[in-house]
Structure formats: structure tokens, C-alpha cells
Design an enzyme around this catalytic site. Structure first.
Site, PDB file in Angstrom:
ATOM      1  N   SER A   1     -10.028  -0.510   7.099  1.00  0.00           N
ATOM      2  CA  SER A   1      -9.500  -0.343   5.748  1.00  0.00           C
ATOM      3  C   SER A   1      -8.749  -1.537   5.186  1.00  0.00           C
ATOM      4  CB  SER A   1      -8.586   0.893   5.691  1.00  0.00           C
ATOM      5  OG  SER A   1      -9.352   2.061   5.810  1.00  0.00           O
TER       6      SER A   1
ATOM      7  N   SER B   1      -9.697   1.820   2.785  1.00  0.00           N
ATOM      8  CA  SER B   1      -8.833   2.529   1.851  1.00  0.00           C
ATOM      9  C   SER B   1      -7.842   1.624   1.132  1.00  0.00           C
ATOM     10  CB  SER B   1      -8.050   3.628   2.587  1.00  0.00           C
ATOM     11  OG  SER B   1      -7.214   3.058   3.592  1.00  0.00           O
TER      12      SER B   1
ATOM     13  N   LYS C   1       0.844  -1.200   0.000  1.00  0.00           N
ATOM     14  CA  LYS C   1       0.000   0.000   0.000  1.00  0.00           C
ATOM     15  C   LYS C   1       0.874   1.243   0.000  1.00  0.00           C
ATOM     16  CE  LYS C   1      -3.991   1.952   2.479  1.00  0.00           C
ATOM     17  NZ  LYS C   1      -4.898   1.754   3.631  1.00  0.00           N
TER      18      LYS C   1
END
Length: 484
Positions: free
Chosen positions: A174, A150, A75
Site C-alpha cells: 500500500s 491504500s 495518512k
């Protein structure tokens, strides 16, 4: 079957016997990314040259390490040395870290090979991955739907077979919510179990790094690699780690399972409820005792979270001013430069949360909002403590719905925020939790959330693995297939 979807044991055996090389695996990953990512948008940066160079070195060294040669995605809010790291934001569009996050150091030591940085909601703020500062991510099951956020890029990349596993971050859900939307496994460890050193902060008392994987066994192996105390992280817990993969015995006979009635109440879609109830039957068939309980303060969790996390965000993001951090937009004077830099660099959702947080911390409102929210957070923690005095795990849906359509909720932030209603209470309490697929509703994946006691990831993984072996298995999606 894609090379990256082979069982881990099979890959290890083939690597050791030199039937397969690290270069073969990275070639398969890069080819899959090239084939699919123009549709998905899961990657912000593909480090093809670096990945091939690392694969070459792994082949020369021999592949005996725990995660040897496995292609992974990271990420984009996790620092990677000499590789662009933007946190999905234009304000960090030119930021290249000079150091690796602790989790990156550990994964490199374990032999994993990063192929690129994954798309995300800007600074981790979002539940749909439509808030990326660059472009949205699409769900591999249905390109008209969101992958969740996210960590939507991480979940989509694993679901599409672009990488063997990915690292995401979880503040209010997330990792778990996008895992549910994309039909993969997502693990949020106990707060403090995994070092946050090198993670670009959103809300420091909530942020936690964890793996997204194709199955529970892979999640256990990745957690073994990244867990542990780190003196560079003041919130890191000096607690012993265990061999999590050894806990995957499949035996949950006598396990006491609590099901909060609030997690299956109003607002939870019928298809989600039905799949979760079928999963609970599997637990019963495996010899577990399943009982309904109550989390009386869960109804206040979303309001509590959206006071505390924006308050921490407004403090953390104050450093992005065009002087110390962030891309600068020149102005007529210092204040004008600040305004222009932040106006151009931050997206709407980030600005919204900074404003909410600044308001909650302002004179005259601090006691009425922020302090009261901290007190409610303590009550939520105490609710879970009471349940864990009598039960081993808490189980329910990960998200109240399946993946929704792109653009469906962008005009209504409150409705978007409610998508994390099942995950936020767990985050506020700092507990370990995993989302595992538990079937389909209208052709889209449903996630089952299993929550454990603090630092008892071994139990969470054992329960998830037992269900995975006997519950409904999902077939990997054809990109853009699924619901109409």
C-alpha cells in the site's frame, strides 16, 4: 519549478540564510492544495490553522533541524493529537486522538510540519483508493484513473506537489503500488524498523509505516527521522539504525541483482516489462551483475495474504462495536446496535475482509486455511533467504500494470487483489523494499521495485539512488494530464 519541488539542499540553504521561511513553505503547500485538491481528493482534513501556527514557531526557533519546516501529509490511519483521524472510515468519523503516533513525535522533533490528513482506502483495505469511506482519490497523471491504494492520497499529494513528503502505511503493497501508479518514490521498511505505535491496525503482522517522496534522497532523510526502537511497540526491533543518506554513493559496481522470473511472467503488461528491462540494462551499465532467479512459492502469495490479513483484520476490527470504539448507531437491543453500527460504519470491502477472516479462523477451517497459509508464508520467507545467500537485492516491477481506470475493477475483487502480486511476497517475508519510477508506458508511470535483506534499508536506498541518477527521470505531471 514549485517551491516544494526544489532540491532539499537548496531549501536547507535558503532556510538557514533566511531567504526562505517555514511560513513561505506552508503557504506554498496550502495554496497548492487549494488549487488542486478539488480535482484530486487527496486530503480528508487540512489543518491550516495548526500548520500556520507550527510554521510560526519554527521561524521563531530557527530552521536547523533535519526536515526543518518541510510541509508533510500524514495518512489518516496514523494518530495525530487533536486532529481528526478516521482511517478513511465512517465508523471513526468523529475520532480525534489524544496522543501522537511515535512517527509523528519523531517528525515533529525533526522539524517537519503537518498540513493535513490524507485520504485512503478504509482501514488500508484496497489497491485503488476507491474504497475510502468518504470519496475516492484521483491520479494526478490522469484524473480518470486510480492513484493506487491504500496510500493513494499520500502518493497523489506528493506527485501533485501539495506536500514535500508524506507518510503512508504498507500491508501488502500500500506504499509501493500507489508510488508506482503516481510516479513517486515509496519505501516500505523492514517489519519492525519503524514503530507502529499509533497506527490504526489492519493486519498487525504486516502493517508498516514508511515515506512517500519525490526522490530517493528525501526518502533516506525521512527514514532517518522515523526509524528506531520503540518500547511502546511490542513488534519494534531493537536494531541499530544508520545514517541512510550517507549510503547514497551512487556506486553499485559488483552488486549482484536477482530478477525473479515470476515477476516478469504472465499478467505483466508489455509496457511495464519493457521499462523494467531497460532499468536492468542501467544496472548492468553501472557494473552490477543481473541474473534471473526463481521464487517458487510466489504464485501462492496472494492466496496466502488474503487468508492471513483478513484473519488479523477480523480480530483487530472487532473492537469497533459502538461501545468501546466507533460511532454508535442505536438499536432495539445490544445485538441490534452492534449490527446497525457496523452495517452503517463499515464499507463493503471492510465487511468482505472481516467475513473472509472470520471464516478462516472459525472452527473446522482454522487448520485447513489459516494454519496452512502460515506455513506457506514461511516457505516464501525461505525462498527469499535462499536468494539473499547469493544476491544483494531482488529487482522487478512494483505493479504488473500501470494505473487503471476508475471503476474498472471494483466489480471484480479478485482481479483487484492481483494488482499486489509483486508486492505481497515481500510483505509476507517482512523485507525492506522501495518503488522508484522507471519510465512511462502509454503516458503513465511505471514503478521499479528493489527489495533488500532484512534491516538493510541502506543498501536498498543506495541501489535506488544509483538507478535514479542514471535512469529515466519523470517530469511532474500537470494535474489531469497524461494518458487519455
Amino acid at each position: 519549478m514549485s517551491l516544494l519541488q526544489e532540491p532539499l539542499g537548496s531549501l536547507h540553504k535558503r532556510l538557514k540564510e533566511k531567504e526562505l521561511t517555514a511560513t513561505d513553505l506552508v503557504d506554498a503547500s496550502l495554496a497548492r492544495i487549494q488549487e488542486t485538491d478539488d480535482k484530486l481528493g487527496a486530503f480528508l482534513k487540512v489543518d491550516e490553522e495548526g500548520a500556520r501556527e507550527r510554521a510560526k514557531k519554527l521561524d521563531e526557533a530557527g530552521n536547523v533541524l533535519p526536515l526543518a519546516a518541510l510541509p508533510m501529509g500524514i495518512k489518516d490511519n496514523i494518530s495525530t493529537q487533536n486532529v481528526l483521524t478516521t482511517a478513511g472510515s465512517k465508523i471513526l468519523g468523529e475520532y480525534t486522538p489524544v496522543y501522537d503516533a511515535t512517527v509523528m513525535e519523531k517528525l515533529t522533533h525533526a522539524g517537519a510540519n503537518m498540513v493535513g490528513k490524507l485520504n485512503m482506502d478504509e482501514f488500508g483495505m484496497g489497491s485503488s483508493n476507491e474504497n475510502s469511506g468518504y470519496y475516492p482519490v484521483r491520479n494526478p497523471w490522469d484524473l480518470s484513473r486510480v492513484p493506487g491504494g491504500s496510500s493513494g492520497g499520500a502518493a497523489a499529494a506528493v506527485a501533485a506537489g501539495q506536500v514535500r513528503f508524506a507518510l503512508g502505511s504498507d500491508t501488502g503493497g500500500s506504499i509501493r503500488q500507489p508510488a508506482a501508479f503516481c510516479g513517486v518514490v515509496g519505501l516500505k521498511p523492514t517489519y519492525g524498523r519503524v514503530s507502529r505505535y499509533g497506527l490504526i491496525a489492519f493486519a498487525s503482522s504486516l502493517d508498516q509505516i514508511g515515506p512517500l517522496t519525490a526522490n530517493v534522497e528525501d526518502a533516506a532523510h525521512v527514514l532517518e527521522a522515523i526509524a528506531g526502537f520503540d518500547h511502546r511497540d511490542s513488534t519494534s526491533a531493537n536494531v541499530d539504525t544508520v545514517q541512510y543518506s550517507a549510503a547514497l554513493t551512487g556506486d553499485i559496481k559488483g552488486l549482484k541483482v536477482a530478477v525473479p522470473k515470476e515477476f516478469l511472467g504472465e499478467g505483466v503488461a508489455d509496457g511495464v516489462k519493457e521499462n523494467v528491462k531497460q532499468a536492468l540494462k542501467v544496472f548492468t551499465e553501472l557494473g552490477a551483475e543481473v541474473e534471473e532467479v526463481s521464487l517458487p512459492h510466489a504464485e501462492y502469495a496472494v492466496a496466502t495474504y488474503y487468508l492471513l490479513s483478513p484473519a488479523e483484520a477480523s480480530s483487530n476490527l472487532a473492537r469497533y462495536d459502538g461501545v468501546r470504539f466507533g460511532t454508535r448507531v442505536e438499536g432495539e437491543n445490544l445485538i441490534d446496535m452492534y449490527c446497525r453500527t457496523r452495517s452503517a460504519g463499515f464499507g463493503d470491502e471492510v465487511k468482505r475482509r472481516i467475513m473472509l477472516g472470520t471464516y478462516a479462523l472459525s472452527s473446522g477451517y482454522y487448520d485447513a486455511y489459516y494454519v496452512k497459509a502460515q506455513k506457506v508464508r514461511t516457505l516464501i520467507q525461505q525462498d527469499f533467504e535462499g536468494i539473499f545467500n547469493h544476491y544483494d537485492v531482488v529487482v522487478g516491477p512494483t505493479s504488473p500494470t500501470t494505473a487503471f481506470k476508475m471503476g474498472e475493477k471494483t466489480s471484480d475483487p479478485l482481479t483487484m487483489y492481483l494488482n499486489d502480486i509483486c508486492t505481497i511476497p515481500v510483505s509476507l517475508a517482512g523485507l525492506p523494499a522501495i518503488s522508484v519510477p522507471c519510465g512511462l508506458a502509454d503516458g503513465l508511470p511505471v514503478g521499479l521495485q528493489i527489495v533488500g535483506k532484512p534491516f538493510d534499508e541502506a543498501e536498498v536506498l543506495k541501489v535506488a539512488h544509483a538507478y535514479e541518477q542514471h535512469g529515466e527521470r519523470l517530469v511532474a505531471p500537470e494535474i489531469g494530464g497524461g494518458a487519455s
